[in-house]
Design a protein around this motif. Sequence first.
Motif, mmCIF file in Angstrom:
data_model
loop_
_atom_site.group_PDB
_atom_site.id
_atom_site.type_symbol
_atom_site.label_atom_id
_atom_site.label_comp_id
_atom_site.label_asym_id
_atom_site.label_seq_id
_atom_site.Cartn_x
_atom_site.Cartn_y
_atom_site.Cartn_z
ATOM 1 N N GLY A 161 -11.603 -17.487 -10.300
ATOM 2 C CA GLY A 161 -10.860 -18.364 -9.407
ATOM 3 C C GLY A 161 -10.124 -19.457 -10.147
ATOM 4 N N TYR A 162 -9.491 -19.088 -11.245
ATOM 5 C CA TYR A 162 -8.871 -20.061 -12.136
ATOM 6 C C TYR A 162 -7.605 -20.648 -11.528
ATOM 7 C CZ TYR A 162 -7.999 -22.204 -16.657
ATOM 8 O OH TYR A 162 -7.823 -23.116 -17.664
ATOM 9 N N VAL A 163 -7.368 -21.942 -11.804
ATOM 10 C CA VAL A 163 -6.142 -22.627 -11.392
ATOM 11 C C VAL A 163 -5.682 -23.504 -12.554
ATOM 12 C CG1 VAL A 163 -5.079 -24.283 -9.813
ATOM 13 C CG2 VAL A 163 -6.772 -22.650 -8.949
ATOM 14 N N GLY A 164 -4.398 -23.417 -12.896
ATOM 15 C CA GLY A 164 -3.844 -24.258 -13.949
ATOM 16 C C GLY A 164 -3.600 -23.490 -15.232
ATOM 17 N N ALA A 165 -3.473 -24.238 -16.352
ATOM 18 C CA ALA A 165 -3.200 -23.650 -17.663
ATOM 19 C C ALA A 165 -4.502 -23.264 -18.342
ATOM 20 C CB ALA A 165 -2.444 -24.643 -18.537
ATOM 21 N N GLY A 166 -4.472 -22.155 -19.035
ATOM 22 C CA GLY A 166 -5.635 -21.709 -19.797
ATOM 23 C C GLY A 166 -5.195 -20.769 -20.894
ATOM 24 N N THR A 167 -6.085 -20.518 -21.813
ATOM 25 C CA THR A 167 -5.789 -19.625 -22.928
ATOM 26 C C THR A 167 -6.956 -18.672 -23.132
ATOM 27 O OG1 THR A 167 -4.562 -21.410 -24.008
ATOM 28 C CG2 THR A 167 -5.116 -19.513 -25.342
ATOM 29 N N VAL A 168 -6.648 -17.402 -23.210
ATOM 30 C CA VAL A 168 -7.661 -16.403 -23.519
ATOM 31 C C VAL A 168 -7.414 -15.936 -24.950
ATOM 32 C CG1 VAL A 168 -8.663 -14.177 -22.923
ATOM 33 C CG2 VAL A 168 -7.872 -15.708 -21.114
ATOM 34 N N GLU A 169 -8.426 -16.065 -25.782
ATOM 35 C CA GLU A 169 -8.273 -15.770 -27.202
ATOM 36 C C GLU A 169 -8.905 -14.427 -27.532
ATOM 37 O OE1 GLU A 169 -9.054 -18.950 -29.855
ATOM 38 O OE2 GLU A 169 -8.465 -20.492 -28.423
ATOM 39 N N PHE A 170 -8.191 -13.677 -28.360
ATOM 40 C CA PHE A 170 -8.633 -12.341 -28.756
ATOM 41 C C PHE A 170 -8.651 -12.217 -30.274
ATOM 42 C CE2 PHE A 170 -6.658 -11.742 -24.579
ATOM 43 C CZ PHE A 170 -7.590 -10.965 -23.922
ATOM 44 N N ILE A 171 -9.556 -11.397 -30.752
ATOM 45 C CA ILE A 171 -9.549 -10.944 -32.137
ATOM 46 C C ILE A 171 -8.918 -9.555 -32.130
ATOM 47 C CG2 ILE A 171 -11.018 -10.077 -33.990
ATOM 48 C CD1 ILE A 171 -10.826 -13.023 -34.079
ATOM 49 N N LEU A 182 -9.791 -38.142 -6.686
ATOM 50 C CA LEU A 182 -8.727 -37.987 -7.677
ATOM 51 C C LEU A 182 -8.488 -36.504 -7.959
ATOM 52 C CD1 LEU A 182 -10.065 -40.702 -10.126
ATOM 53 C CD2 LEU A 182 -7.932 -40.890 -8.819
ATOM 54 N N ILE A 183 -7.234 -36.145 -8.188
ATOM 55 C CA ILE A 183 -6.905 -34.763 -8.556
ATOM 56 C C ILE A 183 -7.135 -34.597 -10.054
ATOM 57 C CG2 ILE A 183 -5.036 -33.092 -8.768
ATOM 58 C CD1 ILE A 183 -3.823 -34.295 -6.221
ATOM 59 N N PHE A 184 -7.890 -33.602 -10.423
ATOM 60 C CA PHE A 184 -8.116 -33.261 -11.823
ATOM 61 C C PHE A 184 -7.059 -32.241 -12.224
ATOM 62 C CE2 PHE A 184 -10.164 -30.561 -15.085
ATOM 63 C CZ PHE A 184 -10.420 -31.534 -16.053
ATOM 64 N N ILE A 185 -6.202 -32.589 -13.167
ATOM 65 C CA ILE A 185 -5.115 -31.685 -13.567
ATOM 66 C C ILE A 185 -5.686 -30.683 -14.559
ATOM 67 C CG2 ILE A 185 -2.788 -31.534 -14.535
ATOM 68 C CD1 ILE A 185 -2.268 -34.327 -13.541
ATOM 69 N N GLY A 186 -6.349 -29.709 -14.001
ATOM 70 C CA GLY A 186 -7.019 -28.673 -14.771
ATOM 71 C C GLY A 186 -7.689 -27.721 -13.809
ATOM 72 N N PRO A 187 -8.436 -26.767 -14.305
ATOM 73 C CA PRO A 187 -9.072 -25.783 -13.443
ATOM 74 C C PRO A 187 -10.227 -26.374 -12.643
ATOM 75 C CG PRO A 187 -9.781 -25.484 -15.690
ATOM 76 C CD PRO A 187 -8.708 -26.520 -15.732
ATOM 77 N N PRO A 188 -10.698 -25.665 -11.624
ATOM 78 C CA PRO A 188 -11.867 -26.118 -10.870
ATOM 79 C C PRO A 188 -13.098 -26.208 -11.777
ATOM 80 C CG PRO A 188 -10.755 -24.306 -9.742
ATOM 81 C CD PRO A 188 -10.157 -24.392 -11.097
ATOM 82 N N ALA A 189 -14.019 -27.071 -11.416
ATOM 83 C CA ALA A 189 -15.241 -27.222 -12.210
ATOM 84 C C ALA A 189 -15.976 -25.896 -12.353
ATOM 85 C CB ALA A 189 -16.143 -28.271 -11.568
ATOM 86 N N SER A 190 -15.952 -25.085 -11.307
ATOM 87 C CA SER A 190 -16.651 -23.791 -11.361
ATOM 88 C C SER A 190 -16.059 -22.878 -12.425
ATOM 89 C CB SER A 190 -16.585 -23.112 -9.994
ATOM 90 O OG SER A 190 -15.227 -22.928 -9.592
ATOM 91 N N ALA A 191 -14.727 -22.918 -12.601
ATOM 92 C CA ALA A 191 -14.081 -22.085 -13.620
ATOM 93 C C ALA A 191 -14.394 -22.608 -15.018
ATOM 94 C CB ALA A 191 -12.579 -22.053 -13.394
ATOM 95 N N ILE A 192 -14.439 -23.935 -15.165
ATOM 96 C CA ILE A 192 -14.791 -24.512 -16.462
ATOM 97 C C ILE A 192 -16.210 -24.106 -16.841
ATOM 98 C CG2 ILE A 192 -15.165 -26.660 -17.728
ATOM 99 C CD1 ILE A 192 -13.016 -27.952 -16.017
ATOM 100 N N GLU A 193 -17.127 -24.147 -15.873
ATOM 101 C CA GLU A 193 -18.511 -23.753 -16.142
ATOM 102 C C GLU A 193 -18.601 -22.276 -16.497
ATOM 103 O OE1 GLU A 193 -21.037 -26.894 -13.390
ATOM 104 O OE2 GLU A 193 -20.180 -25.104 -12.459
ATOM 105 N N ALA A 194 -17.831 -21.460 -15.800
ATOM 106 C CA ALA A 194 -17.892 -20.013 -16.040
ATOM 107 C C ALA A 194 -17.387 -19.653 -17.430
ATOM 108 C CB ALA A 194 -17.071 -19.276 -14.980
ATOM 109 N N MET A 195 -16.343 -20.352 -17.884
ATOM 110 C CA MET A 195 -15.737 -20.013 -19.167
ATOM 111 C C MET A 195 -16.071 -21.005 -20.279
ATOM 112 S SD MET A 195 -14.186 -17.197 -19.088
ATOM 113 C CE MET A 195 -13.350 -15.994 -18.044
ATOM 114 N N GLY A 196 -16.671 -22.148 -19.926
ATOM 115 C CA GLY A 196 -16.932 -23.173 -20.923
ATOM 116 C C GLY A 196 -17.980 -22.773 -21.934
ATOM 117 N N SER A 197 -18.935 -21.956 -21.524
ATOM 118 C CA SER A 197 -19.932 -21.454 -22.457
ATOM 119 C C SER A 197 -19.443 -20.126 -23.009
ATOM 120 C CB SER A 197 -21.274 -21.247 -21.751
ATOM 121 O OG SER A 197 -22.127 -20.449 -22.544
#
Length: 650
Positions: free
Chosen positions: A267-277, A100-115
């Motif tokens: 190696g991000y693919v898809g929609a994402g948000t980078v938050e800044f202060i 199945l296609i996951f409509i989101g970034p690769p698992a590796s990108a989620i792991e890199a930015m998820g924490s």
Amino acid sequence: MLAKILIANRGEIACRIIRSARALGIASVAVYSEADANAQHVRLADEAVAIGAAAAAESYLRADKIIAAALSCGADAIHPGYGFLSENAAFARDCSAAGLIFIGPPASAIEAMGSKSAAKRLMADAGVPLVPGYHGENQDDTLLAAEATRIGYPVLIKAVMGGGGKGMRVVESGAEFAAALASCRREAQAAFGNDVVLLEKYLQRPRHIEIQLFADSHGHAVYLFERDCSAQRRHQKVIEEAPAPNLAAATRRAMGEAACAAARAVGYVGAGTVEFIVEPDGRFYFMEMNTRLQVEHPVTEMITGQDLVAWQIRVAAGEALPLAQDDIPLSGHAFEARIYAEDPDKGFLPATGTLTHLRLPQGSARVRLDSGVIEGDTISPWYDPMIAKLIVWGETRDIALQSLRHALAQCEIAGVACNTAFLARLAAHPDFAAGSVDTGLIARAEAELLPGATAPASWQLALLSLAEALDGGKGWRLNGTLRRHFDWQVAGQLHRVSVDYLADGFTVTTASACAHARASLDQGELTLWLDGQRHQARVIRHGHSRTLFSGSERLLAQLADPYAYASAETQGHAHLRAPMPGRVLAHLSNTGSHVTQGTPLLILEAMKMEHTLRAPADGVVKAYLFHPGEQVSDGDELVDFETMPQAQPA
């Protein structure tokens, strides 16, 4: 292009994804829990599959059930929405393994930015400035307390897997640190299954600005400008806007380029948000990256004219980004107000119940409503209590803000507590109007934004009473005057109103006034002329309850029996009831303790948030009626509490 998409979510985001899929000619499949069998996203989708019990852990968080549902109905892809499994790397990997296609970034990108901790280390290596803090793996309580002292108070404790204000506390001193840390960990574990935290210096009067980025599998990355999400309470966003007011073009560009650099680094693919202060002088610091679509994405869509869900679907199907950076338009200004079932006067406590009346503004090119409920639906204790997102657009910020105020005044919600009056007061606040917004605005302006319960005005009591009188038909008599009494219970106080029927109107008598009145009722709209002033409102009935809507304010009242009504406090007891279903986490006082009004007595966990319940008056804690760990229902008596007798004047 994909042929069929399963949406692994619920509520307004599921409905929103279904609409975009339908516009692209793609079939949609909804999943639902037992609590959502009649939900709007189930009715809107082309197909629907049941996946388990009401608790999210047994349904929307069950990756195995969701993947099995997608395979059984022949879906090509899964869109996770936001929340639930949207940032779960294992789920993304399992989708791919199942074909199945996951409509989101690769698992590796989620792991890199998820924490949050790992993401900050990655950004530091890339040269992006970070807020001073501690992002290490050692979670020893003593070490964390020492690190907080090194950073300097106030500090922010934040769950590394957190979001939506859950697992987050501002700590002002070392004396508060241990309790705040324990609370953060409990909340984070309940919401995310992970109680690891990080520490940051809590900046004074910063802005919270996020960059919407998009990347494809062909090496392209762009940013679709920024959103200002500084209007927050308890670290949860209230009103968002795009673009950010009073932001220099050079700062916007630097933040956008930093966001794209972060995407390329993982190696991000898809929609994402980078938050800044962002500090008042324009200096900005990386805060976190959200590897999903955001709740507030509609304001970006309004100023760019782009459908971000359609972008997600196309990128997931292997297409290149629809536009290059220089081709992305920026037009006008947009706001999004989050309309929640919650009570601002009770610490924004989430509310549950049936939407007995729901009237929202009509959608147009300037006004958009994203909602997953309609009148008659129930706001349950199982999920986020969002009713709708109100999004408005205007050629300028001032025009958009005026549209927001007008649209909020048109919202009528009865059956549950809601925050529309609070939103209207925030939209009208001088600092907000000037674009002088930072994350501390709501706390500083609390007295203005949360004025608390006040006695109803005479004209409001007159409107309530005349709505009853008009509904009863003609009351004037040739040889005498008919008088009726109405007793209204409002915010715990009883108000008597007398109405005399006259040939040319009414005489309305309250405790503070007596005046001639004329009133008319037309298609539910009540118009009152009282003391030379004209008032308009709508009164919604539900049993003995009445909800009076006038402008952006609403008044809740009960048609009371004056002989049955008596304050519980006058009888020596005060009630401390569960405001919603939940679980008792801790007792904060001892049986037999003498406490003052407002003393914390108990912590209740509900909707994955901790709520501290306080003493309703000066008195004695006679007994706790539920033990820690026990479940309670809405309205359950939690504490046997005896009030102290009032001192008598000499």
